[in-house]
Design a protein around this motif. Structure first.
Motif, PDB file in Angstrom:
ATOM      1  N   LYS A   1       0.861  -1.182   0.000  1.00 13.22           N
ATOM      2  CA  LYS A   1       0.000   0.000   0.000  1.00 13.22           C
ATOM      3  C   LYS A   1       0.896   1.231   0.000  1.00 13.22           C
ATOM      4  N   LEU A   2       0.697   2.083  -0.985  1.00 11.21           N
ATOM      5  CA  LEU A   2       1.416   3.353  -1.075  1.00 11.21           C
ATOM      6  C   LEU A   2       0.472   4.450  -0.611  1.00 11.21           C
TER       7      LEU A   2
ATOM      8  N   TYR B   1      -2.723   3.863  -2.736  1.00  8.01           N
ATOM      9  CA  TYR B   1      -2.796   2.939  -3.859  1.00  8.01           C
ATOM     10  C   TYR B   1      -2.395   1.546  -3.401  1.00  8.01           C
ATOM     11  N   PRO B   2      -3.308   0.582  -3.510  1.00  7.75           N
ATOM     12  CA  PRO B   2      -2.890  -0.803  -3.272  1.00  7.75           C
ATOM     13  C   PRO B   2      -2.303  -1.362  -4.577  1.00  7.75           C
ATOM     14  N   ILE B   3      -1.181  -2.038  -4.481  1.00  6.98           N
ATOM     15  CA  ILE B   3      -0.597  -2.667  -5.664  1.00  6.98           C
ATOM     16  C   ILE B   3      -0.300  -4.124  -5.345  1.00  6.98           C
ATOM     17  N   CYS B   4      -0.367  -4.948  -6.367  1.00 11.80           N
ATOM     18  CA  CYS B   4      -0.215  -6.391  -6.180  1.00 11.80           C
ATOM     19  C   CYS B   4       0.709  -6.959  -7.240  1.00 11.80           C
ATOM     20  N   VAL B   5       1.485  -7.947  -6.830  1.00 10.39           N
ATOM     21  CA  VAL B   5       2.237  -8.772  -7.767  1.00 10.39           C
ATOM     22  C   VAL B   5       1.907 -10.215  -7.405  1.00 10.39           C
ATOM     23  N   CYS B   6       1.705 -11.042  -8.421  1.00 10.90           N
ATOM     24  CA  CYS B   6       1.365 -12.441  -8.148  1.00 10.90           C
ATOM     25  C   CYS B   6       1.966 -13.349  -9.216  1.00 10.90           C
ATOM     26  N   TYR B   7       2.050 -14.604  -8.855  1.00 15.97           N
ATOM     27  CA  TYR B   7       2.605 -15.605  -9.770  1.00 15.97           C
ATOM     28  C   TYR B   7       1.832 -16.911  -9.596  1.00 15.97           C
TER      29      TYR B   7
ATOM     30  N   PHE C   1      -6.408 -20.246  -6.441  1.00 13.84           N
ATOM     31  CA  PHE C   1      -5.522 -19.090  -6.556  1.00 13.84           C
ATOM     32  C   PHE C   1      -6.303 -17.866  -7.025  1.00 13.84           C
ATOM     33  N   PHE C   2      -7.087 -18.017  -8.103  1.00 11.95           N
ATOM     34  CA  PHE C   2      -7.841 -16.881  -8.635  1.00 11.95           C
ATOM     35  C   PHE C   2      -8.972 -16.461  -7.698  1.00 11.95           C
ATOM     36  N   ASP C   3      -9.579 -17.401  -6.987  1.00 12.11           N
ATOM     37  CA  ASP C   3     -10.593 -17.045  -5.981  1.00 12.11           C
ATOM     38  C   ASP C   3      -9.979 -16.176  -4.891  1.00 12.11           C
ATOM     39  N   THR C   4      -8.812 -16.565  -4.427  1.00 13.20           N
ATOM     40  CA  THR C   4      -8.118 -15.792  -3.391  1.00 13.20           C
ATOM     41  C   THR C   4      -7.751 -14.407  -3.906  1.00 13.20           C
ATOM     42  N   LEU C   5      -7.183 -14.361  -5.102  1.00  8.74           N
ATOM     43  CA  LEU C   5      -6.780 -13.079  -5.683  1.00  8.74           C
ATOM     44  C   LEU C   5      -7.985 -12.163  -5.876  1.00  8.74           C
ATOM     45  N   LEU C   6      -9.072 -12.689  -6.391  1.00 13.73           N
ATOM     46  CA  LEU C   6     -10.276 -11.880  -6.604  1.00 13.73           C
ATOM     47  C   LEU C   6     -10.853 -11.388  -5.274  1.00 13.73           C
ATOM     48  N   THR C   7     -10.846 -12.234  -4.265  1.00 13.13           N
ATOM     49  CA  THR C   7     -11.312 -11.828  -2.936  1.00 13.13           C
ATOM     50  C   THR C   7     -10.485 -10.659  -2.419  1.00 13.13           C
ATOM     51  N   GLN C   8      -9.179 -10.732  -2.593  1.00  9.84           N
ATOM     52  CA  GLN C   8      -8.305  -9.652  -2.147  1.00  9.84           C
ATOM     53  C   GLN C   8      -8.523  -8.381  -2.967  1.00  9.84           C
TER      54      GLN C   8
ATOM     55  N   TYR D   1      -9.579  -4.763  -1.270  1.00 13.04           N
ATOM     56  CA  TYR D   1      -8.734  -3.561  -1.328  1.00 13.04           C
ATOM     57  C   TYR D   1      -9.169  -2.543  -2.376  1.00 13.04           C
ATOM     58  N   GLN D   2     -10.238  -2.810  -3.109  1.00 10.52           N
ATOM     59  CA  GLN D   2     -10.610  -1.920  -4.215  1.00 10.52           C
ATOM     60  C   GLN D   2     -10.997  -0.513  -3.781  1.00 10.52           C
ATOM     61  N   HIS D   3     -11.376  -0.331  -2.539  1.00  8.73           N
ATOM     62  CA  HIS D   3     -11.822   0.996  -2.100  1.00  8.73           C
ATOM     63  C   HIS D   3     -10.772   1.723  -1.256  1.00  8.73           C
ATOM     64  N   ILE D   4      -9.559   1.190  -1.223  1.00 12.03           N
ATOM     65  CA  ILE D   4      -8.494   1.859  -0.475  1.00 12.03           C
ATOM     66  C   ILE D   4      -8.102   3.137  -1.216  1.00 12.03           C
TER      67      ILE D   4
END
Length: 131
Positions: free
Chosen positions: A82-83, A93-99, A114-121, A125-128
């Motif tokens: 989070k910046l 600004y929340p930023i993410c890196v994933c693999y 993996f995608f369920d977890t990423l989408l949940t996150q 964080y979309q309203h930060i």
């Protein structure tokens, strides 16, 4: 051309790095950048080196305007930072890196989970901050 020369030439502020191959005790050192990482904690017993792992390289000049904090590293191969603007903390600004390892890899990650977890996150964080 060295990696440091490439970074200097491109003048990148933030770089997300996937598949770092770093152990939990290693660090990626690029002049002018701070490394934030979420490496895998163990390696496959037949592997020569660690695999997976994600991280961010954040240019030192970013810290003049933003406070950078770990937002979430609870999942393997997903890292959120989070910046937050120093002068106006409402600007964040929340930023993410994933693999996601490929099918057949020794990591054996379920892509749907993996995608369920990423989408949940992402939803979390979309309203930060304000954009």
């Amino acid at each position: 051309m060295s990696i440091t020369d490439c970074f200097s030439y491109l003048n990148l502020d933030i770089v997300g790095v996937a598949e770092t191959h770093l152990s939990p005790h290693d660090s990626l050192e690029i002049d002018g950048y701070k490394w934030y990482s979420h490496p895998r904690q163990s390696k496959h017993r037949h592997a020569k080196c660690f695999s997976g792992g994600v991280g961010f390289l954040v240019k030192n000049t970013i810290f003049d305007s933003f406070q950078v904090n770990l937002l979430n590293d609870s999942e393997i191969d997903i890292l959120w930072l989070k910046l937050t603007n120093i002068k106006n903390p409402e600007i964040s600004y929340p930023i993410c890196v994933c693999y996601l390892p490929p099918d057949g890899s020794s990591s054996n990650v379920n892509a749907c989970d993996f995608f369920d977890t990423l989408l949940t996150q992402i939803y979390e964080y979309q309203h930060i901050g304000t954009y």
